[in-house]
Motif scaffolding. Structure first.
Motif, PDB file in Angstrom:
ATOM      1  N   HIS A 135       0.950   5.629  -1.461  1.00 43.60           N
ATOM      2  CA  HIS A 135       2.391   5.498  -1.658  1.00 43.60           C
ATOM      3  C   HIS A 135       3.158   6.089  -0.474  1.00 43.60           C
ATOM      4  N   HIS A 146       3.335   6.210 -11.369  1.00 43.27           N
ATOM      5  CA  HIS A 146       3.998   5.134 -10.615  1.00 43.27           C
ATOM      6  C   HIS A 146       5.177   4.511 -11.352  1.00 43.27           C
ATOM      7  N   SER A 188      -3.974   5.783  -5.039  1.00 43.90           N
ATOM      8  CA  SER A 188      -2.665   5.120  -5.039  1.00 43.90           C
ATOM      9  C   SER A 188      -1.562   6.120  -4.743  1.00 43.90           C
ATOM     10  N   TYR A 189      -1.732   7.369  -5.189  1.00 40.58           N
ATOM     11  CA  TYR A 189      -0.743   8.404  -4.892  1.00 40.58           C
ATOM     12  C   TYR A 189      -0.598   8.585  -3.383  1.00 40.58           C
ATOM     13  N   TYR A 231       2.087   0.472  -9.229  1.00 43.30           N
ATOM     14  CA  TYR A 231       0.715   0.941  -9.004  1.00 43.30           C
ATOM     15  C   TYR A 231      -0.064  -0.069  -8.171  1.00 43.30           C
ATOM     16  N   ARG A 250      -1.278  -1.357  -0.266  1.00 42.98           N
ATOM     17  CA  ARG A 250      -0.951  -0.789   1.039  1.00 42.98           C
ATOM     18  C   ARG A 250      -2.206  -0.474   1.851  1.00 42.98           C
ATOM     19  N   ALA A 296       1.080  -0.131  -4.556  1.00 39.90           N
ATOM     20  CA  ALA A 296       0.598   1.036  -3.812  1.00 39.90           C
ATOM     21  C   ALA A 296      -0.846   0.817  -3.369  1.00 39.90           C
TER      22      ALA A 296
END
Length: 502
Positions: A189, A212, A185-186, A218, A224, A221
């Motif tokens: 982002h 987040h 997720s990082y 979170y 995405r 993200a």
């Protein structure tokens, strides 16, 4: 700058003179700086701490490194650098002072995945990317999918947070037809233009809320991963949140939603029929029949019959089938596959007691899946909770928890949750000054709690770095303590699994 970044979509674009600030000097930051220097960009690395070896290499490449004096420091060298672009390592959350500075200064921010996507054509035709994300199961699914695709004769590599760093993969001199990219997720982002061939969000549960800021951020993200998908958006039939993310995504024309789950599948899904894993999605006669992939008995023989591992197999198969890998090749790959260490790994089976290492269960969602696999558990848990409330997990499994052994430097929240939601469960707190003594104490205490039919389960529901170097270090120390305790009680290793014997 007049939208120069929009023109930088290839290794062969003109990167000369682009001024790029790179945040971080770990594996990701170093690979980004090294790549950009090769492209001829002007690079400044801003790090949180010194790394003499990497700094020495970057010095040879003409890349200066600035170490921020404090967490809140924005170095003057960065302010005066005149950055056209920031490429950040995933360890820097959006609220970090450096990223706040970039936002306030109007400097675009990419992650390493965004950069790698734009550079993927260095060697021949650009590779197809399959994105794998989710709260749990990413690594196993990524490994499985790459293994299945390789069985189909396709040049493939697992990349990203597993296997080859993604920037190393795109610079491999031989090139790859497909990259199966485990993406967090990082990283998602700060990903903006990636167009995956296929993508999967395996599941969504509370995690990384400290990074987040909220569950919604979170979840968004993770979603995405589905953006701009070309062929298949693979989602979890047992997790409605993943379907909602597919429905909200802006995908390319023709992309299909493909569900997976452990029930009998409807058309266009993957599932299980009479103990057989099947594909009812990439099959011309999917209205009337399904393609067989493997049996649950075969997975059981590979130690992969728990529900969450069956789901991982199905998700990986869906990704492989999106590339026309045959069911026969997928079947062969499944029979050859061995799950990673520290993922529901049997360490010892003796006196009708199982000792299981699931140190990779670093959050509540993973621990929940692990706990559901056993009927009576002495549960070893604790560590860095990452802002997640552990109480619902304890309440949900109170009846199967025979005892709890709590590790970690901060244990109060877990102890309070047991007192409130499982007051009848014996709870033992491991308090030691020397962290090397944690697991021997755990094993000694567990031996006092277990009886025939129980499972001692290391599924911490927390990160490890307060007392261990990593989840693998935590798992290794647990396994070592279990084996040493077994050796103290017997002169034979007959009860140890084959792979643990000398």
């Amino acid at each position: 700058m007049t939208n120069r970044l929009d023109t930088l979509t290839s290794w062969h674009s003109d990167w000369q003179g682009l001024r790029v600030a790179v945040f971080g000097l770990g594996m990701t930051g170093f690979s980004v700086a090294d790549t950009l220097a090769e492209l001829g960009a002007s690079v400044l690395v801003v790090a949180g701490a010194h790394d003499e070896d990497r700094e020495r290499i970057l010095q040879v490449l003409g890349v200066p490194v600035v170490v921020a004096e404090s967490k809140d420091d924005v170095p003057e060298q960065l302010r005066s650098f005149g950055a056209d672009l920031v490429v950040t390592s995933p360890g820097y959350p959006p609220h970090h002072p450096l990223l706040r500075w970039a936002t306030e200064s109007g400097v675009p921010v990419w992650g390493d995945m965004e950069l790698a996507w734009r550079l993927r054509d260095k060697v021949g035709e650009p590779s197809k990317w399959l994105l794998v994300t989710g709260t749990n199961g990413k690594t196993t699914t990524t490994q499985l999918a790459a293994h299945m695709i390789a069985a189909g004769g396709i040049r493939v590599a697992p990349a990203g947070n597993i296997g080859i760093p993604v920037l190393d993969a795109v610079r491999d001199p031989e090139g790859f037809d497909v990259l199966v990219v485990e993406i967090s997720s990082y990283q998602l982002h700060n990903t903006h233009t990636v167009e995956p061939w296929a993508s999967v969000v395996l599941n969504i549960a509370n995690d990384h809320l400290d990074w987040h800021g909220s569950f919604e951020a979170y979840r968004d993200a993770k979603g995405r991963a589905y953006e701009r998908t070309k062929v298949a958006c693979v989602y979890n039939l047992g997790d409605p949140e993943t379907l909602r993310l597919v429905e909200q995504a802006d995908v390319q024309d023709g992309a299909r939603a493909i569900g997976f789950g452990t029930e009998v599948p409807a058309r266009s899904n993957f599932g299980v029929v009479d103990g057989v894993l099947v594909d009812r999605a990439f099959h011309e006669d999917r209205a009337n029949s399904a393609l067989e992939l493997a049996t649950l008995d075969e997975l059981r023989q590979r130690g992969m019959a728990s529900k969450h591992l069956v789901e991982d197999v199905l998700a990986a198969a869906a990704l492989a089938r999106s590339l026309d890998v045959s069911p026969a090749d997928i079947h062969r790959a499944i029979l050859d596959f061995t799950p990673d260490d520290h993922r529901n790994q049997l360490v010892l089976d003796t006196d009708e007691v199982l000792w299981v290492d699931d140190s990779k269960a670093t959050n509540a969602h993973a621990a929940d899946a692990s706990l559901r696999s056993y009927r009576s558990v002495v549960w070893v848990l604790g560590g860095l909770l990452k802002g997640v409330n552990i109480a619902p997990l304890i309440a949900a499994h109170a009846e199967r928890i025979k005892g709890a052994i709590v590790i970690g430097e901060k244990r109060e929240e877990i102890l309070e949750a047991f007192a409130q939601h499982a007051p009848g469960v014996p709870v033992i707190e491991i308090v030691v000054e020397d962290t090397s003594a944690v697991m021997p104490r755990v094993v000694a205490e567990a031996k006092q709690l277990v009886s025939s039919g129980d499972t001692v389960l290391l599924a911490p529901a927390a990160a490890s770095m307060d007392q261990f170097e990593s989840y693998s270090d935590r798992g290794n120390k647990f396994q070592q303590a279990v084996r040493e305790a077994a050796q103290e009680g017997t002169d034979t290793d007959a009860d140890l699994p084959d792979e643990t014997r000398d």
